[in-house]
Design a protein around this motif. Structure first.
Motif, short mmCIF file in Angstrom:
data_model
loop_
_atom_site.label_atom_id
_atom_site.label_comp_id
_atom_site.label_asym_id
_atom_site.label_seq_id
_atom_site.Cartn_x
_atom_site.Cartn_y
_atom_site.Cartn_z
N ASN A 18 0.84 -1.18 0.00
CA ASN A 18 0.00 0.00 0.00
C ASN A 18 0.89 1.25 0.00
OD1 ASN A 18 -1.73 2.11 0.66
ND2 ASN A 18 -3.12 0.74 1.79
N GLU B 159 2.29 7.89 4.04
CA GLU B 159 1.73 8.60 5.20
C GLU B 159 2.61 8.38 6.42
OE1 GLU B 159 -2.31 7.29 5.60
OE2 GLU B 159 -2.92 8.35 3.76
N THR C 276 0.26 4.47 -0.48
CA THR C 276 -0.17 5.66 0.28
C THR C 276 0.03 5.45 1.78
OG1 THR C 276 -2.44 4.89 0.16
CG2 THR C 276 -1.81 6.60 -1.40
N ALA C 277 -0.21 4.23 2.26
CA ALA C 277 -0.01 3.98 3.69
C ALA C 277 1.47 4.13 4.06
CB ALA C 277 -0.51 2.59 4.06
C1 LIG Z 1 -4.10 1.92 1.82
O1 LIG Z 1 -3.95 2.69 2.99
C2 LIG Z 1 -4.88 3.77 3.09
C3 LIG Z 1 -4.56 4.52 4.36
O2 LIG Z 1 -3.32 5.08 4.24
C4 LIG Z 1 -6.30 3.25 3.12
O3 LIG Z 1 -7.19 4.35 3.13
C5 LIG Z 1 -6.54 2.41 1.89
O4 LIG Z 1 -7.81 1.82 1.97
C6 LIG Z 1 -5.49 1.30 1.76
N1 LIG Z 1 -5.69 0.60 0.51
C7 LIG Z 1 -5.74 -0.73 0.44
C8 LIG Z 1 -5.95 -1.30 -0.91
O5 LIG Z 1 -5.62 -1.44 1.43
#
Ligand SMILES: *[C@@H]1O[C@H](CO)[C@@H](O)[C@H](O)[C@H]1NC(C)=O
Ligand SMILES: *[C@@H]1O[C@H](CO)[C@@H](O)[C@H](O)[C@H]1NC(C)=O
Ligand SMILES: *[C@@H]1O[C@H](CO)[C@@H](O)[C@H](O)[C@H]1NC(C)=O
Ligand SMILES: *[C@@H]1O[C@H](CO)[C@@H](O)[C@H](O)[C@H]1NC(C)=O
Ligand SMILES: *[C@@H]1O[C@H](CO)[C@@H](O)[C@H](O)[C@H]1NC(C)=O
Length: 439
Positions: free
Chosen positions: A185, A191, A187-188
């Protein structure tokens, strides 16, 4: 003054040219039975890392031994296993047979990744009875399953390549997850690394999908930290068209896997995902630090968020401004002012190249007819007139006496020399880590 700076220049040139003295790819190419090993050093970019280091020993595996190491493992795991076969010390056949007390733990390249725990990043070398030399993981309880078989190439005391009979496996290295769009992930990770603004921009603009599509083929992301977006001189993102914002975000990733060693050795332009690869960055390095240059501004590569072949993610201190968008005028022509705050649906870019390729001199880039972009969450204040870092440095230097320029050159050259000295200093201390134990 001039004489001093020339002296510094000569000294630094001497040190720099001594830098990349060896080419592991070329050394291994002489032995066809090491072709698999050689190929994987290139694919994992470990070859670049080896070439940037002095005083190193490479434990090469023949093609049969390599097939047992690579079988069933993703490239990221293979890279970790292979980095255990690169010792940060010089061992030629003579030294292997004269190890004090007959056994030693040597530091490996894997130890430098910062993810090794316990003695996992060390290799145990033991002089066995009857002239054999055994190799195994430094983790307690490991067997010495591998034997010295032959010397491949020695350049004392810079690089030694020796062949060993079997892979050195630390079981802890086999469990790392493979990076794929579904497991990882982005974006995670961003962050958590202090890049919330960037993470939210790539998600809302749809650029994340471009990144994900590239993850299997090779991807390196340079994510500006949250401070970078608040810095003076960063263009007002809310005044950019959708196409310009997409290009700016795509400019922060390149379509190849480029870990630190590769950034240090690559002199060629690095094509980014922006402008279908036409917008590029260049990298320079001094000692252990890498700086990216856009032609408009530059930024230090600050930290590694992820290095899992074929994906690398770094943080950078500044927003990288592509020449094609910000080169001619530091302030991009403002888009029509947003009339309402109604959130525009996240525009998923349709074409690979949202910004049509144009001559670099022309600005602004045409934007597709779309509703006005919503000001991105966490975006910088809109009022400050934009001014690039390049401009301010020009202003700082402009109009001073030539003596100041010479002083600046002398100081920067001197600091280059100091940082090179530091680099060799840290090499020394890594060698100190090698531990000697009695039996
Ligand atoms: C990835 O992490 C974000 C939070 O940073 C979350 O909102 C999102 O659902 C996650 N995506 C997946 C595919 O798990
Ligand atoms: C070993 O490395 C040093 C420093 O890079 C270099 O000056 C020297 O020429 C190298 N030795 C050989 C034999 O290549
Ligand atoms: C190393 O050698 C290989 C094969 O000869 C060559 O393709 C490569 O460009 C060389 N690398 C460097 C950094 O000189
Ligand atoms: C290396 O491994 C052997 C056999 O397991 C062990 O006896 C020896 O103590 C180890 N050497 C070091 C330096 O840990
Ligand atoms: C070698 O062994 C002796 C006796 O056990 C010990 O005193 C000495 O410290 C050892 N040397 C090293 C370098 O570990």
């Amino acid at each position: 003054m001039a004489a001093t700076s020339i002296l510094f220049l000569v000294l630094s040139l001497l040190l720099v040219t001594g830098g990349d003295a060896h080419n592991i790819t070329e050394i291994l190419a002489a032995d066809p039975d090491l072709s698999q090993f050689n190929d994987y050093l290139t694919r994992t970019r470990l070859a670049d890392e080896i070439n940037t280091r002095q005083t190193i020993t490479v434990l090469a595996l023949n093609n049969a031994a390599m097939s047992s190491l690579t079988a069933g493992h993703p490239l990221s795991v293979i890279k970790n296993l292979l980095s255990l076969h690169v010792l940060l010390d010089y061992f030629d056949p003579t030294k292997l047979h004269s190890i004090t007390n007959g056994t030693v733990l040597s530091t490996t390249l894997y130890q430098t990744t910062g993810t090794a725990s316990g003695n996992v990043g060390f290799v145990n070398i033991t002089d066995l009875k009857g002239g054999a030399v055994g190799f195994g993981s430094g983790a307690p309880g490991s067997k010495l399953d591998s034997r010295y078989t032959k010397a491949v190439k020695q350049i004392p005391y810079n690089i030694s390549v020796i062949e060993i009979s079997a892979p050195i496996i630390a079981p802890a290295l086999l469990t790392a997850p493979a990076p794929s769009a579904s497991d990882l992930n982005i974006t995670a990770l961003l962050e958590r690394a202090g890049c919330k603004t960037f993470a939210s921009l790539i998600a809302s603009s749809g650029v994340l999908k471009f990144y994900q599509a590239q993850m299997d083929k090779g991807l390196t992301i340079f994510a500006p930290n949250d401070e970078a977006f608040k810095a003076k001189g960063v263009p007002d993102l809310s005044k950019l068209s959708n196409a310009e914002l997409v290009s700016l975000l795509q400019f922060h990733a390149i379509s190849t896997y480029a870990p630190t060693g590769t950034l240090k050795t690559t002199k060629d332009p690095l094509p980014t995902l922006a402008g279908t690869g036409k917008y590029s960055l260049t990298a320079s390095s001094a000692g252990d630090s890498v700086t990216l240059h856009t032609g408009v501004d530059s930024s230090r590569v600050a930290s590694t968020v992820l290095d899992a072949t074929p994906v690398a993610i770094f943080t950078v201190d500044n927003v990288l401004l592509p020449q094609e968008l910000f080169g001619t005028s530091p302030t991009p022509a403002p888009a029509p002012s947003p009339e309402s705050a109604t959130p525009a649906p996240a525009p998923a870019p349709k074409a690979k190249s949202p910004a049509p390729a144009k001559s670099p001199a022309s600005s602004p880039v045409l934007s597709p007819p779309s509703p006005p972009a919503e000001s991105p969450a966490g975006g910088p204040a809109a009022d400050a007139p934009t001014k690039t870092a390049d401009d301010s440095s020009k202003n700082a230097a402009g109009g001073r006496a030539p003596a100041m320029v010479i002083l600046a050159i002398a100081v920067s050259v001197a600091s280059g020399v100091i940082s090179l000295h530091r680099q060799s200093g840290s090499g020394e201390s890594q060698r100190e880590i090698v531990r000697w134990t009695g039996i």
